[in-house]
Design a protein around this motif. Structure first.
Motif, PDB file in Angstrom:
ATOM      1  N   THR A 240       0.648  -1.173  -0.351  1.00 17.14           N
ATOM      2  CA  THR A 240      -0.043   0.217  -0.433  1.00 17.14           C
ATOM      3  C   THR A 240       0.844   1.070  -0.015  1.00 17.14           C
ATOM      4  O   THR A 240       1.900   1.171   0.876  1.00 17.14           O
ATOM      5  N   VAL A 242       0.433   5.492   0.463  1.00 16.28           N
ATOM      6  CA  VAL A 242      -0.548   6.906   1.548  1.00 16.28           C
ATOM      7  C   VAL A 242       0.298   8.131   0.997  1.00 16.28           C
ATOM      8  O   VAL A 242       1.304   8.368   1.700  1.00 16.28           O
ATOM      9  N   ASN A 252       0.791  -1.167   4.214  1.00 16.34           N
ATOM     10  CA  ASN A 252       0.537  -1.982   5.598  1.00 16.34           C
ATOM     11  C   ASN A 252       0.490  -3.260   5.960  1.00 16.34           C
ATOM     12  O   ASN A 252       1.220  -4.211   6.598  1.00 16.34           O
ATOM     13  N   GLU A 253      -0.518  -4.009   5.252  1.00 11.81           N
ATOM     14  CA  GLU A 253      -0.809  -5.505   5.344  1.00 11.81           C
ATOM     15  C   GLU A 253       0.077  -6.343   4.781  1.00 11.81           C
ATOM     16  O   GLU A 253      -0.705  -6.510   3.395  1.00 11.81           O
TER      17      GLU A 253
HETATM   18  C1  LIG Z   1      -3.876  -0.881   5.307  1.00  9.07           C
HETATM   19  O1  LIG Z   1      -4.515   0.584   4.869  1.00  9.07           O
HETATM   20  C2  LIG Z   1      -5.788   0.383   4.707  1.00  9.07           C
HETATM   21  C3  LIG Z   1      -6.088   1.451   4.276  1.00  9.07           C
HETATM   22  O2  LIG Z   1      -5.161   2.264   4.093  1.00  9.07           O
HETATM   23  C4  LIG Z   1      -6.181   0.695   6.094  1.00  9.07           C
HETATM   24  O3  LIG Z   1      -7.527   1.188   5.250  1.00  9.07           O
HETATM   25  C5  LIG Z   1      -6.018  -0.619   6.790  1.00  9.07           C
HETATM   26  O4  LIG Z   1      -7.120  -0.365   8.362  1.00  9.07           O
HETATM   27  C6  LIG Z   1      -4.863  -0.975   7.120  1.00  9.07           C
HETATM   28  N1  LIG Z   1      -4.449  -1.838   7.354  1.00  9.07           N
HETATM   29  C7  LIG Z   1      -3.307  -1.809   8.753  1.00  9.07           C
HETATM   30  C8  LIG Z   1      -3.777  -3.056   9.369  1.00  9.07           C
HETATM   31  O5  LIG Z   1      -3.041  -0.579   8.908  1.00  9.07           O
END
Ligand SMILES: *[C@@H]1O[C@H](CO)[C@@H](O)[C@H](O)[C@H]1NC(C)=O
Ligand SMILES: *[C@@H]1O[C@H](CO)[C@@H](O)[C@H](O)[C@H]1NC(C)=O
Ligand SMILES: *[C@@H]1O[C@H](CO)[C@@H](O)[C@H](O)[C@H]1NC(C)=O
Ligand SMILES: *[C@@H]1O[C@H](CO)[C@@H](O)[C@H](O)[C@H]1NC(C)=O
Ligand SMILES: *[C@@H]1O[C@H](CO)[C@@H](O)[C@H](O)[C@H]1NC(C)=O
Ligand SMILES: *[C@@H]1O[C@H](CO)[C@@H](O)[C@H](O)[C@H]1NC(C)=O
Ligand SMILES: *[C@@H]1O[C@H](CO)[C@@H](O)[C@H](O)[C@H]1NC(C)=O
Ligand SMILES: *[C@@H]1O[C@H](CO)[C@@H](O)[C@H](O)[C@H]1NC(C)=O
Ligand SMILES: *[C@@H]1O[C@H](CO)[C@@H](O)[C@H](O)[C@H]1NC(C)=O
Length: 616
Positions: A240, A242, A252-253
Motif C-alpha cells: 500500500t 498512502v 501496511n498489510e
Molecule cells: C491498510 O491500509 C488500508 C488503507 O489505507 C486501511 O484501511 C487498513 O486499515 C490498513 N491496515 C492496517 C493493518 O494498518
C-alpha cells in the motif's frame, strides 16, 4: 555478464549466523512489577514474534555485546528485525534488564553501573505504563488501563527491517521520517552508512550517508513504483502507498516476511523456507554489490566476479581489517607511501608516477581538464595539482579526479563492451619501486630484469635479444605462422618470448636440443609445463637450482603467461604490453588452453598434417 545479474527472481539464500537465545518464559508484557532479565523473552500472543537480549555472531566472530531485539519466534536462524540499543550495547558480563523505569519509560538497565543505557524517552502522562509485544511485532509502550493511549512504539523507530504493518515514510505533522538504516557490520548493530528512505513524492531511495541516492524506485502510479514494476503481483500482493496531507508512507498489510536493507546497503525481500530452514531472497536491489555507492570505500576496486569483491588498489592497504572481515568495507584503503606531490621530489629524487588499471567503470566525480590534449599532457595536468589522485584520457578528453577515489568498478571483458576505461592511479615513485621489488619472486625477477624502470626497451634488452637469436630457427620456438607462411606480426615475437620464458622457468637454457633428440619430443618442457599448469601442479616444474626459494604463485603466473604466448592463433596471444602487465601482476590472465599444435607435435592425440597449418 555478472553472475548475479539474474538474481531478481533467482534463488539466493542469506545465511545469517546468529545465536538464538534459549526459550523460557512466554509473556508478551513488561509491567512495573515484571521486568525482563537475562535470557527471558517476550513472545507475542500469536507466538509469531519474540523480544529479548541477543548476541550477534558465533563462537569465532563476536564482540560479546548484547542487544535488545525483536525476531521471528519460530525462525531458528536468529534474524534481528528490530534493535533497540544499536549504539549502546550491553557489555558482558553484566546481566541486562528491561524494565519500566520510575518515570514510566521502558528502559534497559545495566546492573553493573546501575545506569540506564537505553530508554524510550517518551513524555509520559499517566502513572500506569506497560510495554506489550503485539501480534504484528510492534513493541508498544502504553497506558495499562487504556490501550488507545500510546506513548511510544517500535514501529516509529524501525532499524533495518520493514515489518508487515509498519510504516516507512514521512509523518508530515510531526516531521518524523521513518526510514530503514543498515547495520554497521555483521555483528555490530550500530547504524551503518546506508538507508532506505521515502521522498515526499513517495519515491523510494537507497542512500549513502543520507545524501547520495544510488537506487530509486520511481514514483508510485497507483499500482507500482515506476522503475520497479516487479514489486507488485505475487511479490508484494498487498503493498500500500498512502500520500495525503498528513502522511506519506508505504506498506501496511503484506505477506512479506522480511524486507529491508542489508549490511552491504542492498535492499531485499525475503521469505522463510520451512523445508530448507533458510531465507529465500527473491528481490534484491541493486542486483550486484559493486552498484552500491562507495561499498568498498576509498581507493579500492570493486569486482563482483571476485571473492571478496572489495580489494585495495595496488599501493594501498585496508584501513580497518577488523571491520573489513565483518563485512563492513566502507572504510576502504589508505596509501602505503604518501605522495611526493607536485613538482617536488621525494628522497629517491623522483616525482609521483601512475599505474594503469584496465577495463574500469570510471568514477563519475571526474573533472575535465580540457587544456590537456594528449595522454601525456593529461598526466602532467594531474601531477601539477597535489590533490589530484588519478586521470584517464579517452574519447571524452582528459578527466582528472581529486582526493579520495570512490566507486572504481572492475568490468569483465564481456560486460564492458568497450565502455570500460583505463584509470591511471597516482602513486609515490618509491611505492612503484617497492611494488616492483615485492613481486620479485625469482622467476619474475629474472624475466623482467632487475632494474618472458619498466619499459619495453629493458624487457627486450640485451639478455632477451641474445636468447632470441639463439632460439630462432629452432623448431618449437617458431610461431606456426612462420611455418605456414601467413602474415607475420609482432605476435611472432610474443610466441618466442613465451618459449624463452619457459626456458627461464625450467632453468634448462641449453636443453632444447636434448628435447628434440631423435625426434622424440615427449619431454618438451613447454608442453610438460602447460599440462602441469592445467593439472594445478606447477611446483614440480621448478628449476632445481632455484631450490626452495621460489614463490609458486609467481611460477604459476609465469607459466600461464608463457602458455598464452605460445597459442597457435596469434589472436589468442597477449600483446607484449599485456605480457608485461601480467608479469607485474597488474593483469590477471585466465587459465590458458593447451596449445594445439605443440600438443600434436609432442605426441598429443592428433597427428600434425600439412592441412593443419592451412587451418590456422
Ligand atoms: C491498510 O491500509 C488500508 C488503507 O489505507 C486501511 O484501511 C487498513 O486499515 C490498513 N491496515 C492496517 C493493518 O494498518
Ligand atoms: C491471546 O490469544 C488467545 C488465543 O490464542 C486469546 O484467547 C486471548 O484473548 C489472547 N489474549 C490477548 C490479550 O489478546
Ligand atoms: C562465524 O561467522 C563468520 C562471519 O559471519 C563466518 O564467516 C564464519 O564462517 C562463522 N563460523 C562458524 C563456525 O559458523
Ligand atoms: C516531550 O515534550 C517536550 C516538551 O513539550 C518536547 O520538546 C519533546 O519533543 C517531547 N518528546 C517526545 C519524545 O515527544
Ligand atoms: C482512552 O483514551 C482515548 C484517547 O485519549 C480516549 O478517547 C478514550 O475515551 C479513553 N477511554 C477510556 C475508557 O478512558
Ligand atoms: C557523511 O555526512 C556527514 C554530514 O553531512 C559528514 O560529516 C561525514 O563526513 C560524511 N561521511 C563520509 C564518510 O563522508
Ligand atoms: C491481502 O489482503 C487481503 C484482504 O485484506 C487478504 O485476504 C489476503 O490474505 C492478503 N494477502 C496476503 C498474501 O497477505
Ligand atoms: C587543485 O584542484 C582542486 C580541485 O579542482 C582545486 O580546488 C585547487 O584549487 C587546485 N589546486 C591548485 C594549486 O591548482
Ligand atoms: C650450456 O651449454 C654450454 C655448452 O654445452 C655449456 O658450456 C654451458 O655451461 C651450458 N649452460 C647451462 C646453463 O647449462
Amino acid at each position: 555478464m555478472p553472475l548475479l545479474h539474474h538474481v531478481l527472481l533467482g534463488f539466493l539464500l542469506i545465511l545469517l549466523y546468529l545465536r538464538t537465545p534459549t526459550s523460557s518464559t512466554a509473556t508478551d508484557t513488561v509491567s512495573p512489577g515484571r521486568a525482563l532479565v537475562g535470557s527471558d523473552r517476550l513472545v507475542s500472543n500469536n507466538s509469531k514474534f519474540a523480544l529479548g537480549f541477543f548476541k550477534p555472531g558465533n563462537e569465532s566472530y563476536t564482540n560479546h555485546n548484547s542487544y535488545l531485539g525483536i525476531w521471528f519466534n519460530k525462525v531458528p536462524k536468529l534474524t534481528p528485525l528490530w534493535t533497540a540499543n544499536g549504539n549502546n550495547p550491553v557489555v558482558d558480563p553484566t546481566s541486562p534488564e528491561l524494565a519500566i523505569s520510575s518515570d514510566g519509560n521502558l528502559a534497559i538497565l545495566d546492573h553493573a553501573t546501575k545506569s540506564i543505557i537505553w530508554s524510550t524517552h517518551a513524555n509520559i502522562t499517566t502513572k500506569d505504563t506497560i510495554a506489550i509485544l503485539l501480534n504484528n511485532g510492534n513493541l508498544v509502550l502504553r497506558s495499562s488501563s487504556n490501550s488507545s493511549i500510546i506513548f511510544w512504539q517500535s514501529f516509529d523507530y524501525l532499524t533495518d527491517t520493514l515489518f508487515p504493518g509498519a510504516k516507512i515514510g514521512w509523518d508530515k505533522v510531526t516531521g518524523l521520517n521513518r526510514r530503514l538504516v543498515s547495520r554497521k557490520n555483521s555483528i555490530d548493530q550500530a547504524p551503518g552508512i546506508y538507508s532506505l528512505e521515502l521522498g515526499l513524492n513517495g519515491d523510494g531511495h537507497l542512500l549513502w550517508n543520507s545524501t547520495i541516492a544510488y537506487w530509486s524506485s520511481g514514483q508510485w502510479n497507483s499500482r507500482y513504483f515506476g522503475l520497479t514494476p516487479e514489486m507488485t503481483g505475487t511479490l508484494m500482493p498487498n503493498f500500500t502507498f498512502v500520500h495525503n496531507d498528513q502522511e506519506v508512507w508505504w506498506n501496511n498489510e503484506t505477506a512479506i516476511m522480511h524486507a529491508g536493507i542489508d549490511v552491504f546497503g542492498r535492499g531485499l525481500v525475503a521469505t522463510w523456507l520451512e523445508e530448507s530452514q533458510e531465507w529465500l531472497i527473491y528481490y534484491r536491489q541493486p542486483e550486484v554489490h559493486c552498484d552500491v555507492y562507495a561499498i568498498c570505500g576509498p581507493f579500492t576496486i570493486c569486482d563482483d566476479n571476485k571473492d571478496p569483491f572489495c580489494n585495495c588498489m595496488k599501493g594501498f592497504y585496508v584501513r580497518s581489517p577488523k571491520d573489513w572481515e565483518l563485512d563492513d568495507r566502507t572504510g576502504g584503503c589508505i596509501r602505503n607511501t604518501p605522495l611526493s606531490c607536485g613538482s617536488r621530489t621525494d628522497r629517491t629524487g623522483l616525482t609521483d608516477k601512475f599505474y594503469p588499471v584496465q577495463s574500469i567503470r570510471l568514477p563519475h566525480t571526474a573533472e575535465n581538464a580540457n587544456v590537456a590534449t594528449s595522454a601525456d599532457e593529461c598526466s602532467q595536468a594531474c601531477l601539477s595539482n597535489c590533490s589530484c589522485t588519478a586521470y584517464s584520457y579517452g574519447k571524452g578528453g582528459c578527466s582528472v579526479w581529486h582526493d579520495e577515489l570512490y566507486n572504481v568498478k572492475q568490468l569483465s571483458d564481456s560486460s564492458s563492451d568497450g565502455n570500460g576505461g583505463v584509470l591511471y592511479i597516482r602513486l609515490a615513485a618509491r611505492e612503484l619501486q617497492s611494488l616492483e621489488m615485492k613481486k620479485s619472486g625469482k622467476i619474475t625477477g629474472v624475466a623482467i630484469g632487475a632494474s618472458t624502470d619498466f619499459g619495453m626497451a629493458k624487457i627486450l634488452g640485451r639478455e632477451f635479444s641474445r636468447a632470441m637469436t639463439t632460439m630462432r630457427g629452432t623448431i618449437g620456438y617458431l610461431a606456426p605462422e612462420w611455418i605456414s607462411g601467413t602474415v607475420v606480426t609482432s605476435k611472432v615475437d610474443v610466441y618466442s618470448y613465451g618459449m624463452v620464458l619457459f626456458e627461464i622457468i625450467s632453468g634448462r637454457r641449453n636443453s632444447s636440443h636434448e628435447n628434440f633428440r631423435d625426434g622424440d619430443y615427449s619431454f618438451f618442457f613447454p608442453m610438460q609445463a602447460a599440462r602441469k599448469l592445467l593439472d594445478g601442479d606447477v611446483g614440480s616444474l621448478v628449476d632445481a637450482s632455484l631450490e626452495g626459494g621460489v614463490n609458486l604463485v609467481e611460477v604459476e603466473r609465469a607459466c600461464k603467461i608463457a602458455c598464452w604466448c605460445i597459442q597457435d592463433n596469434e589472436f589468442d596471444r597477449p600483446t607484449m604490453g599485456e605480457v608485461v602487465q601480467s608479469l607485474e601482476g597488474l593483469l590477471e590472465l585466465d587459465m590458458p588452453p593447451l596449445p594445439r599444435l605443440l600438443n600434436a607435435i609432442t605426441g598429443g592425440s592428433h597427428p600434425v598434417t600439412p592441412q593443419y597449418f592451412d587451418s590456422l
